[in-house]
Design a protein around this motif. Structure first.
Motif, PDB file in Angstrom:
ATOM      1  N   THR A  54       0.942  -1.492  -0.101  1.00 11.66           N
ATOM      2  CA  THR A  54      -0.264   0.354  -0.022  1.00 11.66           C
ATOM      3  C   THR A  54       0.644   1.066   0.402  1.00 11.66           C
ATOM      4  O   THR A  54       1.801   0.697  -0.140  1.00 11.66           O
ATOM      5  N   ALA A  55       0.226   2.160   0.246  1.00 11.13           N
ATOM      6  CA  ALA A  55       1.402   3.703   0.263  1.00 11.13           C
ATOM      7  C   ALA A  55       0.622   4.604   1.078  1.00 11.13           C
ATOM      8  O   ALA A  55      -1.282   5.121   1.042  1.00 11.13           O
ATOM      9  N   GLU A  56       1.134   5.521   1.919  1.00  4.58           N
ATOM     10  CA  GLU A  56       0.817   6.410   2.002  1.00  4.58           C
ATOM     11  C   GLU A  56      -0.559   7.818   1.165  1.00  4.58           C
ATOM     12  O   GLU A  56      -0.933   7.993   1.417  1.00  4.58           O
ATOM     13  N   VAL A  57      -0.160   8.134   0.194  1.00  2.22           N
ATOM     14  CA  VAL A  57      -0.727   8.652  -0.888  1.00  2.22           C
ATOM     15  C   VAL A  57      -1.471   7.855  -0.887  1.00  2.22           C
ATOM     16  O   VAL A  57      -2.346   8.539  -1.487  1.00  2.22           O
ATOM     17  N   TYR A  58      -2.256   6.637  -1.550  1.00  2.00           N
ATOM     18  CA  TYR A  58      -3.378   6.236  -1.463  1.00  2.00           C
ATOM     19  C   TYR A  58      -4.414   6.880  -1.462  1.00  2.00           C
ATOM     20  O   TYR A  58      -4.801   5.877  -0.113  1.00  2.00           O
ATOM     21  N   GLY A  59      -5.320   7.892  -1.520  1.00  2.94           N
ATOM     22  CA  GLY A  59      -6.494   7.725  -0.980  1.00  2.94           C
ATOM     23  C   GLY A  59      -6.404  10.041  -0.451  1.00  2.94           C
ATOM     24  O   GLY A  59      -7.193   9.971  -1.500  1.00  2.94           O
ATOM     25  N   PRO A  60      -5.235  10.551  -0.214  1.00  4.50           N
ATOM     26  CA  PRO A  60      -4.251   9.422   0.896  1.00  4.50           C
ATOM     27  C   PRO A  60      -5.131   9.147   1.889  1.00  4.50           C
ATOM     28  O   PRO A  60      -6.227   8.964   2.069  1.00  4.50           O
ATOM     29  N   HIS A  61      -4.213   8.523   2.415  1.00  2.00           N
ATOM     30  CA  HIS A  61      -4.733   7.199   3.957  1.00  2.00           C
ATOM     31  C   HIS A  61      -5.600   6.457   3.857  1.00  2.00           C
ATOM     32  O   HIS A  61      -5.776   5.223   4.595  1.00  2.00           O
ATOM     33  N   ILE A  80       4.488  -6.306   5.383  1.00  2.00           N
ATOM     34  CA  ILE A  80       3.648  -5.397   4.959  1.00  2.00           C
ATOM     35  C   ILE A  80       4.410  -4.401   4.556  1.00  2.00           C
ATOM     36  O   ILE A  80       4.919  -3.509   5.086  1.00  2.00           O
ATOM     37  N   ALA A  81       4.204  -3.439   3.043  1.00  2.00           N
ATOM     38  CA  ALA A  81       4.522  -2.831   2.645  1.00  2.00           C
ATOM     39  C   ALA A  81       3.973  -1.489   2.735  1.00  2.00           C
ATOM     40  O   ALA A  81       2.891  -1.929   2.323  1.00  2.00           O
ATOM     41  N   THR A  82       5.188  -0.373   2.644  1.00  2.00           N
ATOM     42  CA  THR A  82       4.335   0.572   2.471  1.00  2.00           C
ATOM     43  C   THR A  82       5.064   2.340   2.097  1.00  2.00           C
ATOM     44  O   THR A  82       5.884   1.594   1.904  1.00  2.00           O
ATOM     45  N   LYS A  83       4.703   3.098   1.548  1.00  2.00           N
ATOM     46  CA  LYS A  83       5.355   4.196   0.253  1.00  2.00           C
ATOM     47  C   LYS A  83       5.388   5.487   1.868  1.00  2.00           C
ATOM     48  O   LYS A  83       3.849   5.994   1.923  1.00  2.00           O
ATOM     49  N   PHE A  84       6.015   5.928   1.558  1.00  2.00           N
ATOM     50  CA  PHE A  84       6.072   7.895   1.422  1.00  2.00           C
ATOM     51  C   PHE A  84       6.131   8.195   0.629  1.00  2.00           C
ATOM     52  O   PHE A  84       7.270   7.898  -0.401  1.00  2.00           O
ATOM     53  N   GLY A  85       6.577   9.584   0.316  1.00  2.00           N
ATOM     54  CA  GLY A  85       7.245  10.238  -0.120  1.00  2.00           C
ATOM     55  C   GLY A  85       7.121  11.497  -1.257  1.00  2.00           C
ATOM     56  O   GLY A  85       7.605  12.474  -2.183  1.00  2.00           O
ATOM     57  N   PHE A  86       5.576  11.524  -1.101  1.00  2.00           N
ATOM     58  CA  PHE A  86       4.624  13.049  -1.542  1.00  2.00           C
ATOM     59  C   PHE A  86       4.622  14.003   0.073  1.00  2.00           C
ATOM     60  O   PHE A  86       4.781  13.619   1.112  1.00  2.00           O
ATOM     61  N   ARG A  87       4.372  14.868  -0.991  1.00  2.00           N
ATOM     62  CA  ARG A  87       4.038  16.326   0.035  1.00  2.00           C
ATOM     63  C   ARG A  87       2.374  15.763   0.266  1.00  2.00           C
ATOM     64  O   ARG A  87       1.521  16.659  -0.834  1.00  2.00           O
ATOM     65  N   ILE A  88       1.336  16.243   1.543  1.00  2.00           N
ATOM     66  CA  ILE A  88       0.160  15.588   1.768  1.00  2.00           C
ATOM     67  C   ILE A  88       0.412  16.302   3.133  1.00  2.00           C
ATOM     68  O   ILE A  88       0.241  16.761   3.856  1.00  2.00           O
ATOM     69  N   GLY A  89      -0.992  17.679   2.375  1.00  2.00           N
ATOM     70  CA  GLY A  89      -1.126  18.430   3.810  1.00  2.00           C
ATOM     71  C   GLY A  89      -1.924  17.581   4.732  1.00  2.00           C
ATOM     72  O   GLY A  89      -2.038  16.984   4.925  1.00  2.00           O
ATOM     73  N   THR A  90      -2.040  18.481   6.129  1.00  2.00           N
ATOM     74  CA  THR A  90      -2.979  17.846   7.340  1.00  2.00           C
ATOM     75  C   THR A  90      -4.175  17.374   7.481  1.00  2.00           C
ATOM     76  O   THR A  90      -5.001  16.458   8.004  1.00  2.00           O
ATOM     77  N   ASP A  91      -4.930  18.066   5.984  1.00  2.00           N
ATOM     78  CA  ASP A  91      -6.012  17.847   5.935  1.00  2.00           C
ATOM     79  C   ASP A  91      -6.223  16.426   4.839  1.00  2.00           C
ATOM     80  O   ASP A  91      -7.605  15.782   4.430  1.00  2.00           O
ATOM     81  N   GLY A  92      -4.981  15.834   4.444  1.00  2.00           N
ATOM     82  CA  GLY A  92      -5.601  14.775   3.439  1.00  2.00           C
ATOM     83  C   GLY A  92      -5.590  15.102   2.263  1.00  2.00           C
ATOM     84  O   GLY A  92      -6.172  13.910   1.603  1.00  2.00           O
ATOM     85  N   GLY A  93      -5.546  16.252   1.854  1.00  2.00           N
ATOM     86  CA  GLY A  93      -5.862  16.602   0.781  1.00  2.00           C
ATOM     87  C   GLY A  93      -4.769  15.630  -0.589  1.00  2.00           C
ATOM     88  O   GLY A  93      -3.919  15.084  -0.181  1.00  2.00           O
ATOM     89  N   PRO A  94      -5.133  16.341  -1.891  1.00  2.00           N
ATOM     90  CA  PRO A  94      -4.148  16.034  -2.788  1.00  2.00           C
ATOM     91  C   PRO A  94      -2.289  16.184  -2.956  1.00  2.00           C
ATOM     92  O   PRO A  94      -2.153  17.027  -1.978  1.00  2.00           O
ATOM     93  N   PRO A  95      -1.751  14.996  -2.858  1.00  2.00           N
ATOM     94  CA  PRO A  95      -0.302  15.695  -2.934  1.00  2.00           C
ATOM     95  C   PRO A  95       0.269  16.757  -3.500  1.00  2.00           C
ATOM     96  O   PRO A  95      -0.858  17.666  -4.361  1.00  2.00           O
ATOM     97  N   THR A  96       0.943  17.903  -3.167  1.00  2.00           N
ATOM     98  CA  THR A  96       1.157  18.372  -3.534  1.00  2.00           C
ATOM     99  C   THR A  96       2.416  18.944  -4.294  1.00  2.00           C
ATOM    100  O   THR A  96       3.221  19.657  -4.728  1.00  2.00           O
ATOM    101  N   LEU A 123       8.488  -3.373   5.479  1.00  2.00           N
ATOM    102  CA  LEU A 123       9.189  -2.774   3.856  1.00  2.00           C
ATOM    103  C   LEU A 123       8.447  -0.966   3.485  1.00  2.00           C
ATOM    104  O   LEU A 123       7.638  -1.039   2.968  1.00  2.00           O
ATOM    105  N   TYR A 124       9.700  -0.639   4.077  1.00  2.00           N
ATOM    106  CA  TYR A 124       9.510   0.876   3.952  1.00  2.00           C
ATOM    107  C   TYR A 124       9.896   2.078   2.718  1.00  2.00           C
ATOM    108  O   TYR A 124      11.206   1.255   2.970  1.00  2.00           O
ATOM    109  N   TYR A 125       9.250   1.820   1.543  1.00  2.00           N
ATOM    110  CA  TYR A 125       9.419   2.633   0.064  1.00  2.00           C
ATOM    111  C   TYR A 125       9.843   3.877   0.159  1.00  2.00           C
ATOM    112  O   TYR A 125       8.348   4.570   0.881  1.00  2.00           O
ATOM    113  N   GLN A 126      11.173   4.250  -0.466  1.00  2.00           N
ATOM    114  CA  GLN A 126      10.279   5.540  -0.774  1.00  2.00           C
ATOM    115  C   GLN A 126       9.719   5.786  -1.973  1.00  2.00           C
ATOM    116  O   GLN A 126      10.352   5.198  -3.170  1.00  2.00           O
ATOM    117  N   HIS A 127       8.820   6.025  -2.515  1.00  2.00           N
ATOM    118  CA  HIS A 127       7.687   6.259  -3.063  1.00  2.00           C
ATOM    119  C   HIS A 127       8.055   6.308  -4.419  1.00  2.00           C
ATOM    120  O   HIS A 127       7.675   6.067  -6.126  1.00  2.00           O
TER     121      HIS A 127
END
Length: 331
Positions: A54-61, A80-96, A123-127
């Protein structure tokens, strides 16, 4: 059970890409039913699947939250694998944009642990590689999370060969996730050989060509209005029919084995090396079960030669992404 290794991380031969299950637009993978998505994860576990992506940005969250609910009480033995690497606002809006700063690495990890309901990410990926942050700084921050017990193994996604070398010099990299399939083989030129030199496992995403290699899409008219693939260069009017020639060969070989076209496409990937673990996306039990059966399909030398001739490296009609998305890959 067919066990493969991503570095030192043992997983079942085929993983499950959770992206279609929640948190993406209807135009990407159609609507998903949460109950069916969770039932799909549970059925996969029953079949021996251990690897979920999965990934943080899918949704996000939202995707991490769904996976967290599904694995509650079933965590033991799973990877369980997930990913980070996008700038996501505190409101959980689309990545910027992308952000692999050490601060964002830690912020994202804490959030993913909470949403997944687990103590350690396997497993923690840089997305995506962040051109503004040296990979050494990013991997250094990821390594701190390993030392703290919050992460077990590190991975990169869509990184180039040089970046992978630099990252591995800071901390062992268990896996590189990149697009790889019968119709997308460019990683074979440099990236896959470097990964093998470094002992890095390879995790192909979009192993079925965003559905094209399943043989279930005979024309662009089969795609619903608003489907993102109508803008995919390889699904375009000028490229679609040319790429169907690949599918015709896949279907012929599938008929000989009593298998589905999807199973043959996945079996081809498995035949590329014991360090390859594809993660086909699923949101329904029937699709997932079909994919998992590919682990039992063995292609012979003639099958592999025919597939290689039908889909030689670099000969698929059209680029795999549009210009904006391509600019974020293999940096």
């Amino acid at each position: 059970m067919q066990t493969r290794y991503l570095g030192e991380l043992a997983v079942f031969a085929i993983g499950i890409g959770c992206m279609p299950m929640a948190g993406v637009t209807k135009g990407m993978y159609g609507e998903a039913d949460e109950g069916e998505s969770i039932a799909t994860i549970h059925r996969a576990i029953d079949l021996g699947v251990t690897f979920f992506d999965t990934a943080e940005v899918y949704g996000p969250h939202a995707n991490e939250e769904l996976l967290g609910r599904a694995i509650s009480g079933k965590r033991e033995g799973l990877v369980i694998a997930t990913k980070f690497g996008f700038r996501i606002g505190t409101d959980g809006g689309p990545p910027t944009g992308v952000d692999s700063s050490p601060e964002n690495v830690r912020r994202a990890c804490e959030g993913s642990l909470r949403r997944l309901g687990i103590e350690t990410i396997d497993l923690y990926y840089q997305h995506r590689v962040d051109p503004a942050v040296p990979i050494e700084e990013t991997v250094g921050a990821m390594a701190e999370l390993v030392r703290e017990g919050k992460v077990r193994h590190l991975g990169l996604s869509e990184a180039g060969a040089g970046t992978l070398r630099r990252a591995a010099a800071v901390h062992p990299i268990a896996a590189l996730q990149s697009e790889y399939s019968l119709w997308e083989r460019d990683v074979e030129t440099e990236i896959l050989p470097v990964a093998r030199e470094l002992g890095v496992g390879f995790v192909p995403y979009s192993p079925l060509g965003r559905g094209f290699l399943t043989g279930q899409i005979a024309s662009r008219a089969d795609l619903p209005a608003g489907d993102y693939r109508l803008n995919d260069p390889r699904y375009s009017e000028e490229n679609f029919d040319r790429n169907l020639a690949i599918v015709d060969v896949v279907k012929t070989i599938a008929a000989r084995h009593g298998a589905s076209a999807a199973q043959v496409a996945l079996a081809w990937l498995l035949a590329q090396g014991e360090d390859v673990v594809p993660i086909p996306g699923s949101k329904r039990r029937t699709t997932m079960e079909d994919s998992v059966k590919a682990a039992a399909v063995t292609l012979d030398a003639d099958d592999l030669a025919r597939l290689d001739a039908a889909a030689p490296r670099g000969k698929t009609a059209g680029p795999r992404y549009g210009e904006r998305m391509m600019a974020m890959t293999r940096l």
